[in-house]
Design an enzyme around this catalytic site. Structure first.
Site, short mmCIF file in Angstrom:
data_model
loop_
_atom_site.label_atom_id
_atom_site.label_comp_id
_atom_site.label_asym_id
_atom_site.label_seq_id
_atom_site.Cartn_x
_atom_site.Cartn_y
_atom_site.Cartn_z
N LYS A 93 11.73 17.61 17.84
CA LYS A 93 11.62 18.04 19.23
C LYS A 93 10.51 19.08 19.31
O LYS A 93 10.42 19.96 18.45
CB LYS A 93 12.95 18.64 19.70
CG LYS A 93 12.95 19.02 21.19
CD LYS A 93 14.33 19.47 21.68
CE LYS A 93 14.30 19.81 23.17
NZ LYS A 93 15.62 20.23 23.69
N SER A 144 17.72 17.84 27.78
CA SER A 144 16.29 17.99 27.69
C SER A 144 15.65 17.32 26.48
O SER A 144 14.44 17.09 26.48
CB SER A 144 15.96 19.48 27.64
OG SER A 144 16.43 20.06 26.43
N SER A 191 21.89 19.32 26.06
CA SER A 191 20.59 18.69 25.82
C SER A 191 20.50 17.81 24.58
O SER A 191 19.49 17.14 24.37
CB SER A 191 19.49 19.74 25.75
OG SER A 191 19.21 20.23 27.04
#
Lengths: 493, 95
Positions: free
Chosen positions: A81, A156, A180
């Site tokens: 990420k 997210s 997320s």
């Protein structure tokens, strides 16, 4: 097993193939990079791909293995990420603010993975500064859901989830502040875990709301999650909230018998607000647990409906403070035009941040400002205590809690364009867990009208091993986690 | 509560955020909605409830106060917008 099948298998199979010298880390990395290249125009799961950097890492992993055959994870690829600083990699957090930021150091999570010889495939797309539930807040464009390109992957950590679901990576890192990891895992039909607050170091992880942020993992199975959890867990003196504990490795405990396990069902989570299709899937998953020998008990989480209001005071407050570091002086975007220092700050931030980030900074500044602090911020922290107390009481009656991850399946892109605050309300089953700091995971539990549905399992503090045992047993009894989106079954190789 | 234009300008100033005039109206509406959400908390009786600042409150770890990092000024300043001889450059603040 041919290469294409191997790439779809996951960490455990790749580790075995690398161990038997059936395939090299360079071959595996090359094959995944080719897949990423094919899928990128459609999915937009990555912000940065750097083939040379990845192949350098893979070459290094091959020599690590040659030098010490005990390195059982060297050469396993992973998508990172874009919120974890990684030396030499552009680290954007999905923001224009950090569009040109090359991290000068490694985050703890990246460090731990590198030490084991993991190979970074690229930097996964995300909502700007991890603020969002759909990945539509990325400066680098939305990610599409591999099961239906007209839908969001969740957020997210949307890029991480989409990459694993589409077979572009066997695993990915993520962060979970309000859901997320669990929500995109559920919406993309893969497994994802958010550990106990304090289990994984936040050092070098770009902060959103520090009392809630926790790093975790996406993978194709609970077994793979357990292997990766053991790599990234552990005490780090560089993070004052990192806890020094000597827990047994999750992977070792995976096969423990779960018969007799008491599964708590929150009575508040199956009523109004939960879509009928998701409800059916989650209830049959719970039925499956009962058939496997678990025992269901009803539990009461009366304060959990206060979680969203509390979160949207606490998280913006912490964000407004954390994001004050982006000032156009030491790193990040600087405006071209300014007449004094105040204007340099204001314009750099005004240009560098997107609308959702601004919204949360403004809200945070408001609730922390003179005259409102007690009424909003302190009150939210008191309610937070009550929410945590609910869970503490519930865990006297049960060993794990089972329920939905999100009230619906993935929604179409643009659904909440005009009404961003409406989207907040969909995080009602994930946010209470962050407020209490508990570990939780999402595993594939079935489909509603062709879209994946996740089952959320929540454990008492530090009981990741128990959660993973339960998830693993479920995945031995069912095959939902092996389903792959038809759109991406034809990737070469 | 309804956020006025002046309320938004005030928190934008506190936040050191330059907003375009066209952004302000949208934020008035959004922030009013978020505040309505937050208002729900006012109905909860929290008498004698200790605020929970973060979930690990009981176990904050302090490390020894020792120098562990080496000087990496050049590496850290390589990502700065404007530096000169090891200093960060900003507009003049003292006349």
């Amino acid at each position: 097993m041919n290469l294409s099948e191997l790439l779809n298998q996951g960490v455990t199979a790749l580790s075995a193939a690398l161990g038997s010298r059936e395939v090299s880390a360079v071959e595996i990395a090359t094959a995944y990079l080719d897949r990423i290249e094919q899928a990128q125009p459609e999915l937009n799961a990555f912000i940065t791909v750097d083939r040379e950097h990845t192949l350098r890492d893979a070459t290094l992993a091959d020599s690590m293995r040659a030098a010490s055959p005990g390195q059982s994870l060297a050469g396993i690829p992973i998508a990172q990420k874009d919120v974890f600083c990684a030396k030499g990699w552009r680290t954007t957090a999905g923001s224009h603010m950090l569009e040109n930021f090359i991290a000068p150091y490694d985050s703890a999570v990246v460090q731990q993975l590198n030490k084991q010889g993991f190979v970074t495939l690229g930097r996964a797309n995300m909502d700007e500064f991890a603020m969002g539930s759909s990945n539509e807040n990325s400066y680098f464009g939305p990610v599409k859901n591999p099961w239906d390109l007209s839908r969001v992957p969740g957020g997210s950590s949307g890029g991480s989830a989409a990459a694993v679901a589409a077979g572009l990576a066997p695993a990915a890192t993520g962060t979970d502040t309000g859901g997320s990891i669990r929500q995109p895992a559920a919406w993309c039909g893969i497994s994802g875990i958010k550990p106990t607050y304090g289990r994984v170091s936040r050092f070098g992880m770009i902060a959103y709301a520090s009392s809630l942020d926790q790093a975790g993992i996406f993978a194709r199975s609970a077994q793979d999650l357990a292997i990766l959890m053991d790599v990234i867990s552990g005490h780090d003196p560089r993070d004052a909230t990192s806890v020094d504990r000597k827990d047994a490795p999750c992977a070792k405990e995976l096969d423990k018998d779960i018969r007799g396990l008491r599964v708590g069902i929150p009575k508040q989570w199956f009523g109004e607000g939960l879509s009928a299709g998701v409800k059916i899937v989650v209830e049959s998953a719970i039925q499956e647990l009962v058939m496997m020998g678990c025992e269901c008990v009803e539990i009461d989480l009366p304060m959990s409906e206060q979680a969203i209001p509390a979160y949207y005071v606490i998280a913006p407050a912490e964000a407004s403070s954390n994001l004050s570091r982006f000032d156009g002086v030491r790193f990040g975007h600087r405006a071209a035009q300014y007449k004094d220092l105040a204007e340099l700050y204001e314009r750099s931030r005004g240009e560098g941040f997107g609308p959702e980030v601004k919204r949360r900074i403004l809200m945070g500044s408001y609730v922390l400002s003179h005259g409102y602090y007690d009424a909003y911020y302190l009150q939210a922290q008191r309610v937070r205590r009550l929410i945590a107390n609910d869970f503490e009481r519930a865990f006297m009656l049960c060993d794990v809690i089972a329920g939905p991850v999100a009230p619906t399946t993935a929604f179409p892109l643009g659904s909440f364009g005009a009404d961003p605050v409406q989207m907040y309300l969909a995080d009602l089953y994930t946010i209470p867990v962050n407020l209490a700091g508990l570990p939780a995971l999402s595993i594939p539990a079935g489909f509603d009208a062709g879209m994946p549905v996740g089952l959320q399992l929540i454990g008492p503090w530090w009981q990741e091993a128990r959660l993973l045992q339960t998830a693993h047993a479920f995945q031995i009894a069912t095959d939902w986690h092996t389903k792959r989106p038809a759109l991406y079954s034809g990737l070469k190789p | 509560m309804r956020f006025t234009e002046e309320d938004v300008r005030r928190v934008a100033r506190l936040s050191r955020l330059a907003l375009e005039p066209k952004e302000i109206e949208g934020f008035q509406q959004d922030l009013s909605q978020i505040l309505d959400l937050a208002q729900k908390l006012q109905a909860i009786d929290t008498t004698n409830v200790e605020p929970l600042a973060h979930p690990g409150s009981s176990s904050v770890f302090l490390r020894a106060d020792l120098v562990t990092e080496t000087d990496q000024r050049e590496a850290f300043q390589a990502v700065a917008p404007e530096v000169d001889r090891g200093l960060y450059l900003v507009p003049r603040v003292v006349e």
